[in-house]
Design an enzyme around this catalytic site. Structure first.
Site, mmCIF file in Angstrom:
data_model
loop_
_atom_site.group_PDB
_atom_site.id
_atom_site.type_symbol
_atom_site.label_atom_id
_atom_site.label_comp_id
_atom_site.label_asym_id
_atom_site.label_seq_id
_atom_site.Cartn_x
_atom_site.Cartn_y
_atom_site.Cartn_z
ATOM 1 C CB SER A 135 -0.909 0.013 1.231
ATOM 2 O OG SER A 135 -1.516 1.291 1.340
ATOM 3 C CG HIS B 258 -3.922 -1.792 -1.121
ATOM 4 N ND1 HIS B 258 -4.942 -2.699 -1.341
ATOM 5 C CD2 HIS B 258 -4.400 -0.930 -0.188
ATOM 6 C CE1 HIS B 258 -5.981 -2.394 -0.573
ATOM 7 N NE2 HIS B 258 -5.677 -1.323 0.134
ATOM 8 C CG ASP C 23 -5.452 2.235 1.070
ATOM 9 O OD1 ASP C 23 -6.393 1.430 0.984
ATOM 10 O OD2 ASP C 23 -4.354 1.943 1.576
ATOM 11 C CG MET D 20 -8.775 7.171 2.027
ATOM 12 S SD MET D 20 -7.985 7.326 3.632
ATOM 13 C CE MET D 20 -7.071 5.778 3.691
ATOM 14 C CG HIS E 181 -9.495 -0.228 -0.021
ATOM 15 N ND1 HIS E 181 -8.906 -0.308 1.224
ATOM 16 C CD2 HIS E 181 -10.841 -0.284 0.186
ATOM 17 C CE1 HIS E 181 -9.860 -0.394 2.140
ATOM 18 N NE2 HIS E 181 -11.033 -0.367 1.538
ATOM 19 C CG MET F 199 -11.643 3.082 2.121
ATOM 20 S SD MET F 199 -10.172 3.124 3.139
ATOM 21 C CE MET F 199 -8.940 3.047 1.851
ATOM 22 C CG MET G 55 -11.843 -1.914 6.171
ATOM 23 S SD MET G 55 -10.318 -1.380 5.336
ATOM 24 C CE MET G 55 -9.415 -0.548 6.651
ATOM 25 C CG ASP H 102 -6.401 -2.391 3.825
ATOM 26 O OD1 ASP H 102 -5.327 -1.999 4.314
ATOM 27 O OD2 ASP H 102 -7.038 -1.742 2.969
#
Ligand code: ZN
Length: 222
Positions: A10, A35, A37, A39, A68, A70, A139, A177
């Protein structure tokens, strides 16, 4: 069904002043996926990266990009992320009012479609879409920041999902994760996880990315 173990490095803990080099270092020292993330400051209390960074990561490596999301209403951005170079797109049960349709859209865009659940969400939330998804992401911290402490009770969810997957003979990976390091990876592995999103234990390892990844890879059973 046997599922091979994978590490998904990540970049949330990477040094963004030299993101390309940091991605290439993880590739060189043995990560399987990258990975990312994403957001939005609404679904989680932090804002990170968008399609622009995904597209930059795409140019830095040929490794699969494991996104991923979010973000609230991820369905609005699926096409953009797919076009930016996603291999897998994970969306949250809590963020998408039309979860089934959104997962189908991800497949239609040519990507792997996966579903994630937050620590406070009952594991049953993934059941209706289990036959459709390529991976379930559990999570193991509250999403928003890297460097948080692993929540051991989440291992029960991993065990339950692994049981459902095996009973129904489904082809589904289980990713954990949050707070995954040399101590918690073996616990998640024993519970039935096979994909590990890892930020700090790679990018903030005191002896560097090579040692971080080597240490983690040694723990994988297959
Ligand atoms: Zn993640």
């Amino acid at each position: 069904m046997h599922r091979p173990s994978k590490i998904s490095a990540s970049i949330l803990s990477a040094d963004f002043t030299r993101l390309g080099e940091q991605i290439q270092a993880a590739e060189k020292y043995g990560t399987d996926w990258i990975h990312i993330d994403v957001m939005d400051g609404h679904f989680v209390p932090n804002i990170t990266m968008g399609p622009f960074i995904v597209e930059a990561a795409r140019r830095a490596t040929s490794l699969p990009l494991d996104l991923h999301l979010m973000i609230e209403r991820p369905e609005k951005f699926l096409k953009e992320f797919a076009q930016a170079g996603a291999y897998n797109i994970t969306i949250h049960t809590e963020a998408s009012p039309n979860l089934y349709r959104s997962l189908e859209s991800i497949h239609d865009l040519g990507c792997r479609a996966s579903v994630a659940i937050n620590p406070g969400t009952p594991v049953e939330a993934v059941l209706p879409v289990l036959p459709l998804v390529d991976m379930v992401l559990v999570m193991t911290v509250n999403p928003g920041y890297s460097g948080q402490k692993f929540i051991p009770a989440m291992l029960n969810k991993v065990r339950q999902i692994r049981t459902w997957v095996e009973i129904n003979n489904l082809d589904v990976d289980i990713q954990v994760d949050g707070g995954i390091d040399a101590e918690t990876l073996p616990l998640a592995q024993a519970a039935g996880a096979n994909v590990y999103a890892i930020a700090s234990a790679i990018y903030k390892h005191p002896e560097g990315i090579a040692t971080g990844l080597r240490t983690l890879r040694k723990l994988l059973k297959n």
